[in-house]
Design an enzyme around this catalytic site. Structure first.
Site, PDB file in Angstrom:
ATOM      1  N   ASP A 190      27.752   9.979-100.609  1.00 54.22           N
ATOM      2  CA  ASP A 190      26.969  10.249-101.629  1.00 54.22           C
ATOM      3  C   ASP A 190      26.360  11.526-101.281  1.00 54.22           C
ATOM      4  OD1 ASP A 190      26.881   8.390-103.859  1.00 54.22           O
ATOM      5  OD2 ASP A 190      26.092   7.076-102.386  1.00 54.22           O
ATOM      6  N   ARG A 235      22.211  -3.362 -95.086  1.00 54.21           N
ATOM      7  CA  ARG A 235      21.855  -2.465 -96.190  1.00 54.21           C
ATOM      8  C   ARG A 235      21.234  -3.225 -97.619  1.00 54.21           C
ATOM      9  NH1 ARG A 235      25.281   2.158 -98.495  1.00 54.21           N
ATOM     10  NH2 ARG A 235      26.440   0.598 -99.804  1.00 54.21           N
ATOM     11  N   HIS A 258      41.664  -4.098-106.902  1.00 53.82           N
ATOM     12  CA  HIS A 258      41.772  -5.248-105.865  1.00 53.82           C
ATOM     13  C   HIS A 258      43.008  -5.022-105.049  1.00 53.82           C
ATOM     14  CE1 HIS A 258      38.382  -7.389-107.734  1.00 53.82           C
ATOM     15  NE2 HIS A 258      37.984  -6.533-106.995  1.00 53.82           N
ATOM     16  N   GLU A 284      21.245  10.232 -98.490  1.00 52.26           N
ATOM     17  CA  GLU A 284      22.412  10.595 -99.118  1.00 52.26           C
ATOM     18  C   GLU A 284      22.105  11.413-100.425  1.00 52.26           C
ATOM     19  OE1 GLU A 284      24.464   6.426 -99.671  1.00 52.26           O
ATOM     20  OE2 GLU A 284      22.372   5.884-100.087  1.00 52.26           O
ATOM     21  N   ARG A 296      32.376  11.413-106.935  1.00 51.38           N
ATOM     22  CA  ARG A 296      33.496  10.956-105.787  1.00 51.38           C
ATOM     23  C   ARG A 296      34.444  10.261-106.358  1.00 51.38           C
ATOM     24  NH1 ARG A 296      29.213   7.168-102.353  1.00 51.38           N
ATOM     25  NH2 ARG A 296      31.229   5.708-101.775  1.00 51.38           N
ATOM     26  N   CYS A 303      27.151   7.019 -91.258  1.00 56.84           N
ATOM     27  CA  CYS A 303      27.884   5.907 -91.743  1.00 56.84           C
ATOM     28  C   CYS A 303      28.768   6.309 -92.950  1.00 56.84           C
ATOM     29  CB  CYS A 303      26.877   4.898 -91.958  1.00 56.84           C
ATOM     30  SG  CYS A 303      25.857   4.880 -93.518  1.00 56.84           S
ATOM     31  N   ARG A 330      27.523  -3.419 -95.817  1.00 58.65           N
ATOM     32  CA  ARG A 330      27.086  -3.271 -97.568  1.00 58.65           C
ATOM     33  C   ARG A 330      27.085  -4.660 -98.103  1.00 58.65           C
ATOM     34  NH1 ARG A 330      31.382   1.019 -96.474  1.00 58.65           N
ATOM     35  NH2 ARG A 330      30.462   2.741 -97.308  1.00 58.65           N
TER      36      ARG A 330
HETATM   37  C1  PEP Z   1      27.589   7.076 -98.296  1.00 56.65           C
HETATM   38  O1  PEP Z   1      27.143   7.223 -99.385  1.00 56.65           O
HETATM   39  O2  PEP Z   1      28.170   7.624 -97.346  1.00 56.65           O
HETATM   40  C2  PEP Z   1      27.675   5.488 -97.924  1.00 56.65           C
HETATM   41  C3  PEP Z   1      27.757   4.898 -96.552  1.00 56.65           C
HETATM   42  O3  PEP Z   1      27.448   4.549 -98.855  1.00 56.65           O
HETATM   43  P1  PEP Z   1      28.381   4.011 -99.769  1.00 56.65           P
HETATM   44  O4  PEP Z   1      29.761   4.539 -99.519  1.00 56.65           O
HETATM   45  O5  PEP Z   1      28.302   2.645 -99.866  1.00 56.65           O
HETATM   46  O6  PEP Z   1      27.872   4.376-101.170  1.00 56.65           O
HETATM   47 MG    MG Z   2      26.143   5.609-100.756  1.00 54.57          MG
END
Ligand code: PEP
Ligand code: MG
Length: 572
Positions: A455, A332, A189, A431, A465, A502, A296
């Site tokens: 993803d 989303r 955080h 993704e 990741r 995105c 998100r």
């Molecule tokens: C992604 O996976 O690129 C994405 C935009 O979703 P998040 O980062 O929320 O998993």
């Molecule tokens: Mg994602």
């Protein structure tokens, strides 16, 4: 002069005097209380808990205007920890039953609670152990009579160096030039807040609090993750130059806010914002975003013990839609699991959370919860241009099952007399490699797609990741990734349906020309990246880029492709 390397959180360069923030309290006194004093000891504990609660509530109520929108939610997490039964009741039990002093009892319980968090495989949950320690530290200080306020008394603009610093303390520092923090990864955080405050910050420095002294001259390079202590004249001059150049660049970029994002050869490009809270919508619009490409919704569900109600969700979504004032808002549906866990849902031990019941799979397994979110999103669609985005699709039947639930949500809303947009578009995230390779099939069912490169890279390259051990293998420009992205864009363009990117790649100016050359005209990113990407768009010739990118895509040698991407990115 010496340097320490950590993890850069961005924000540019800070040069200034160091101000050390007090280390965490570690030496906790331990003694037994006489039976007759046990009640008084419990009162001492309650008073300390009460003081800290008041302190945190005061910070939350008087947040500085510049405080990022997440700030209040982060302080709420600390307020919630203050009421954690294991922490509070457990401490009381140790006072009443075993007659331990309040400080020792609290430190013991906090240790056990933090250990529970540390045992989680999930990085986000693991990081919560730091929140427990930060809150405990405050209560221990209050028990010792010093209060938790020393950070708040600091007013001079300085670079703050600490082993750790709680979000609430961070907010009480006036004019911080930057932060150098020993603990931490990027999802703590403290890190989230530092990033949103947009000041240079480096975390994960390990021993800065032992090596730096008050008033040392220091440089923080938030881009490279570097702390330089007592720089010599040459280094100082170089960094002063870079800092000035950075400021000049920011000023120049600000002039682009109202300039339409159009390439030299006239291709109109949409630059949308990724947001996590409704309060971020307005600043995103002011930064020049022409829509929200990814809202998100996880933040609404995280760090709480219950699920948000339909009304609570509706209000959050509507606020974002109203703030965008007629511009599109892509909401989303809940994308939890793996790196994003919910405290309200019993953690199910999954052999491999990234490949388990997450995102759309999880929502479809909890239809009542999913329906409440779908109704809330539909209701928000009565207030503007809402699009629904489904995360982590792999199969056509996931879309069909969702459509059945959307139909049910619509019927329920009609029955209760709620307004909504009957034609609200429904799209899906690409993704998973399977989804990218089946984009045409998904596009027959969906109104639009959005490529989540974060993803997509993780699943294509089999790289977690969030795992530092393999982070050097996380290569956004691997030929396999570029082919999946361009194949998806091609499939969408052929189907005549909108496609955007995105994931982080959309906000990386280094990738802008390449994505334009793949035929992409919709990008969605953190608003802080918007103007840099816009500058790339304004200088690009999309037609010429297409030919060059086609050649690049024909190459399957990773090193050669890296070189071609670099050349493409560098050229004016
Ligand atoms: C992604 O996976 O690129 C994405 C935009 O979703 P998040 O980062 O929320 O998993
Ligand atoms: Mg994602």
């Amino acid at each position: 002069m010496f340097s320490l390397y950590g993890i850069g959180l961005g924000g540019g360069i800070a040069i200034g005097r160091a101000r050390m923030l007090a280390p965490q309290m570690r030496d906790v006194v331990r003694y037994r209380i006489a039976p007759a004093r046990v009640d008084a000891e419990a009162v001492r504990l309650d008073a300390a808990l009460g003081d800290v609660r008041q302190e945190l509530e005061a910070v939350s109520e008087h947040l500085p205007e510049a405080a990022p929108p997440e700030a209040r939610a982060l302080i709420d997490v600390h307020l919630m920890i203050l009421e954690d039964p294991m922490l509070v009741d457990g401490t009381r039990a140790m006072i009443f039953e075993d007659h331990w002093n309040a400080d020792w009892a609290l430190a013991t319980q906090a240790h056990a609670l933090a250990a529970q968090f540390e045992a989680f495989e999930d990085q986000y949950l693991r990081e919560r152990s730091r929140d427990v320690r930060q809150v405990t530290d405050r209560v221990l200080k209050a028990l010792a009579g010093s209060g938790g306020k020393e950070a708040g008394q600091v007013g001079e603009a300085m670079v703050f160096v600490a082993e750790d610093i709680a979000p609430a303390d961070m907010l009480t520092l006036r004019n911080p030039l930057g932060f150098a923090i020993d603990l931490g990864g990027t999802t703590s955080h403290t890190a989230i807040l530092a990033r949103s405050m947009n000041v240079p910050a480096v975390v994960g420095l390990h021993c800065a609090h032992e090596l730096v002294r008050d008033d040392d001259c220091i440089i923080i390079d938030g881009e490279r993750g570097l702390l330089i202590v007592d720089p010599d004249e040459m280094v100082l001059a170089e960094y002063r130059h870079r800092q000035a150049a950075g400021e000049l660049e920011r000023q120049k970029l600000r002039r682009l806010i109202h300039v339409p994002a159009r390439t030299l050869d006239g291709t109109e490009v949409e630059l949308h914002a990724n947001i996590e809270l409704p309060e971020e919508a307005e600043p995103a619009r002011q930064a020049g975003a022409t829509g929200v490409g990814l809202y998100r919704t996880e933040f609404l569900f995280m760090n709480r013990r219950d699920l948000p109600t339909e009304d609570e969700q509706f209000e959050a979504y509507r606020d974002a839609v109203v703030a965008m004032d007629g511009l599109p808002v892509t909401i989303r549906s809940l994308d939890i699991g793996a790196d994003k866990a919910l405290s309200s849902i019993d953690p199910v031990v999954m052999p491999n959370p990234a490949l388990g019941l997450r995102a759309i799979r999880f929502c479809l397994s909890r239809p009542d919860m999913f329906l409440a979110q779908l109704r809330a999103i539909l209701r928000a669609s009565a207030f503007g241009r809402v699009r629904l985005l489904l995360p982590m699709l792999t199969h056509g039947h996931e879309v069909e099952q969702t459509f059945r639930l959307v139909d049910r949500a619509r019927a329920e809303l009609r029955a209760t007399g709620h307004d909504f947009d009957e034609a609200m578009p429904v799209g899906g995230m690409i993704e998973v490699p399977a989804a990218a390779l089946s984009a045409a099939m998904l596009l027959r069912r969906l109104d639009f797609v959005s490529i989540g490169t974060n993803d997509l890279i993780q699943y294509t390259l089999a790289i977690d990741r969030a795992d530092h051990a393999v982070s050097d293998l996380y290569d956004p420009f691997h030929p396999a990734i570029l082919r999946l992205i361009s194949g998806t864009i091609r499939a969408a363009n052929k189907a005549g349906k909108p496609v955007s990117v995105c994931g982080e790649m959309a906000g990386d100016p280094y990738a802008t020309r390449m994505l334009l050359g793949m035929g992409l005209v919709q990008f969605s990113m953190h608003p802080a990246s918007l103007l840099r990407v816009k500058r790339e768009v304004l200088l690009a010739d999309a037609g010429k880029l297409r030919t060059r990118v086609a050649r690049l895509l024909a190459n399957d040698d990773p090193a050669r492709v890296q070189a071609l991407v670099a050349r493409l990115a560098r050229e004016d």
